[in-house]
Design an enzyme around this catalytic site. Structure first.
Site, PDB file in Angstrom:
ATOM      1  CG  ASP A 204      41.567  40.533  40.695  1.00  0.00           C
ATOM      2  OD1 ASP A 204      42.109  40.903  41.658  1.00  0.00           O
ATOM      3  OD2 ASP A 204      41.823  41.272  39.896  1.00  0.00           O
ATOM      4  CG  ASP A 228      36.953  42.356  38.957  1.00  0.00           C
ATOM      5  OD1 ASP A 228      36.018  42.702  39.477  1.00  0.00           O
ATOM      6  OD2 ASP A 228      37.515  42.029  38.975  1.00  0.00           O
ATOM      7  CG  ASP A 232      37.888  40.918  33.861  1.00  0.00           C
ATOM      8  OD1 ASP A 232      36.889  41.528  33.061  1.00  0.00           O
ATOM      9  OD2 ASP A 232      37.796  41.370  35.016  1.00  0.00           O
ATOM     10  NE  ARG A 284      33.777  47.722  34.483  1.00  0.00           N
ATOM     11  CZ  ARG A 284      34.779  47.857  35.118  1.00  0.00           C
ATOM     12  NH1 ARG A 284      36.139  46.535  35.772  1.00  0.00           N
ATOM     13  NH2 ARG A 284      35.703  49.039  35.904  1.00  0.00           N
TER      14      ARG A 284
END
Length: 408
Positions: A204, A228, A232, A284
């Protein structure tokens, strides 16, 4: 115990430096200029306080940074992890492997001396770097278990290509690395051990992608400007600590949890501590799903949409953080619930305890089990310092300028 007057003086200096950083005007810059600017900040103004590195109240730094012989005892770092990732030993007790070749990356047959060759070995390795270098990967860097990537003593950049993938492994430490301008990679064959090379789907473009892995610690890295996410963690990953990092110039900073429908992520436990969420960030920090997330003593000096968000009933305990709301937003709420009506999310357990709210920032709490949840966070994660100390304990967030023979 440090002198209170000294701590107050240090706090004032820290706040002054943060305000200087915050006043920079965001602009669209070339990747090489971002590198130069971020190194100037990380190794310049924020490092101006490194003489305060001993006995700061930051339990990770106080564990090892006061030792002038840190370079002779690198693996002591593995004893300094805190929070849910505290059992991550990385390559502790393994041999030292030195990266001295940052030339052409071969994803299938990597050469000895390259970073890729080190991370795929089956034995525990503590990976260090012979000199300053920029590593541009051709495919995602797929790591094997029991590895530490330790950038102390060199300026190491993983940049301008695919970046780090932690997939179905355990015991990983990533420390002291610049990770930026990460790009997606096409499908291709990648070696993930000396005995096996297989076909991987496209990546990603995350800075660090954690997938179905446990006992992970990411500490003192500087991350920015990836395709991205910066970090993550998805697909039943757990027991993770993300600490002392400096994150800038990015939209979707950190995703913790694969999707609302992926129920195995209910077991996810992540500690996010002592990080500086800085210039050019949008949202985020983190965005959470299903699991248990302890967010403690971080400095939020920039966000455009929200700081902490989530969906699918995550438990979020925010303790001792400093939230400076942006002037650009009318609504200065720190939090954001997604994919659920208020009648549902009002039962989600989101707690703010001892946070410092500045410039109109506010945290919207929910749920009814705050006492039990915060007790659980203290027992299995770590205790928060007062929020007024956040600029002090995060003053050295990001990569460090470490030299052999002197305190780091």
């Amino acid at each position: 115990m440090a002198n209170p007057a000294f701590l107050l003086f240090s706090l004032v200096i820290s706040l002054f430096l943060v305000s200087c950083i915050s006043s920079r005007t965001p602009s669209q810059r070339r990747a090489d200029q971002i590198v130069k600017d971020e190194e100037k900040i990380v190794n310049g103004s924020r490092r101006g306080l490194q003489y305060l590195s001993c006995r700061t109240g930051n339990p990770i730094d106080d564990c090892w940074r006061c030792d002038p012989n840190w370079a002779s005892n690198r693996q002591r770092l593995a004893d300094c992890a805190i929070g849910f990732g505290k059992n991550a030993i990385g390559g502790g007790n393994g041999r030292i492997y030195i990266v001295d070749d940052n030339g052409d990356d071969d994803p299938v047959n990597p050469k000895p001396g390259t970073l890729r060759y080190g991370v795929i070995q089956t034995e525990p390795l503590w990976i260090i770097f012979a000199r300053d270098m920029v590593i541009q990967l051709q495919q995602q860097l797929v790591m094997n278990s029991h590895k530490t990537i330790d950038g102390r003593g060199a300026s190491v950049h993983i940049a301008n290509g695919p970046c780090i993938t932690i997939h179905d492994v355990s015991n990983i430490i990533i420390h002291g690395i610049h990770i930026h301008d990460c790009k997606p990679s096409p499908p291709g064959t990648i070696r993930d051990s000396p005995q096996h090379a297989g076909r991987w789907i496209e990546s990603d473009g995350d800075g660090i992608s954690i997938f179905a892995s446990r006992d992970i610690w990411v500490d003192h890295c500087s991350l920015s400007n990836c395709h991205d996410g910066l970090i993550d963690a998805i697909h039943d990953s757990t027991d993770i600590t993300i600490s002392n990092n400096y994150m800038t110039h990015h939209d979707k900073v950190m995703l913790l949890g694969h999707s609302d429908a992926y129920l195995p992520d209910k077991a996810m436990r992540v500690t996010v501590a002592f990080n500086h969420f800085g210039e050019g960030l949008v949202q985020r920090m983190p965005r959470c799903r299903h699991g248990f997330f302890h967010i403690v003593n971080n400095d939020y000096t920039h966000w455009e949409m929200y700081a902490i968000g989530g969906s699918a009933d995550p438990t979020i305990i925010s303790q001792g953080n400093r939230f400076l709301a942006p002037n650009t937003r009318f609504d200065k709420e720190v939090t954001k619930r997604e994919n659920a009506p208020e009648s549902e999310w009002t039962h989600w357990n989101w707690v703010s305890e001892g946070d410092l709210m500045l410039n109109g920032a506010y945290f919207l709490p929910s749920g009814s089990g705050a006492g039990a949840a915060t007790s659980y966070a203290r027992a299995d994660s770590l205790s928060a310092r007062p929020a007024s100390f956040v600029p002090y304990v995060t003053a050295s967030a990001g990569t460090l300028t470490c030299r052999k023979g002197s305190q780091c």
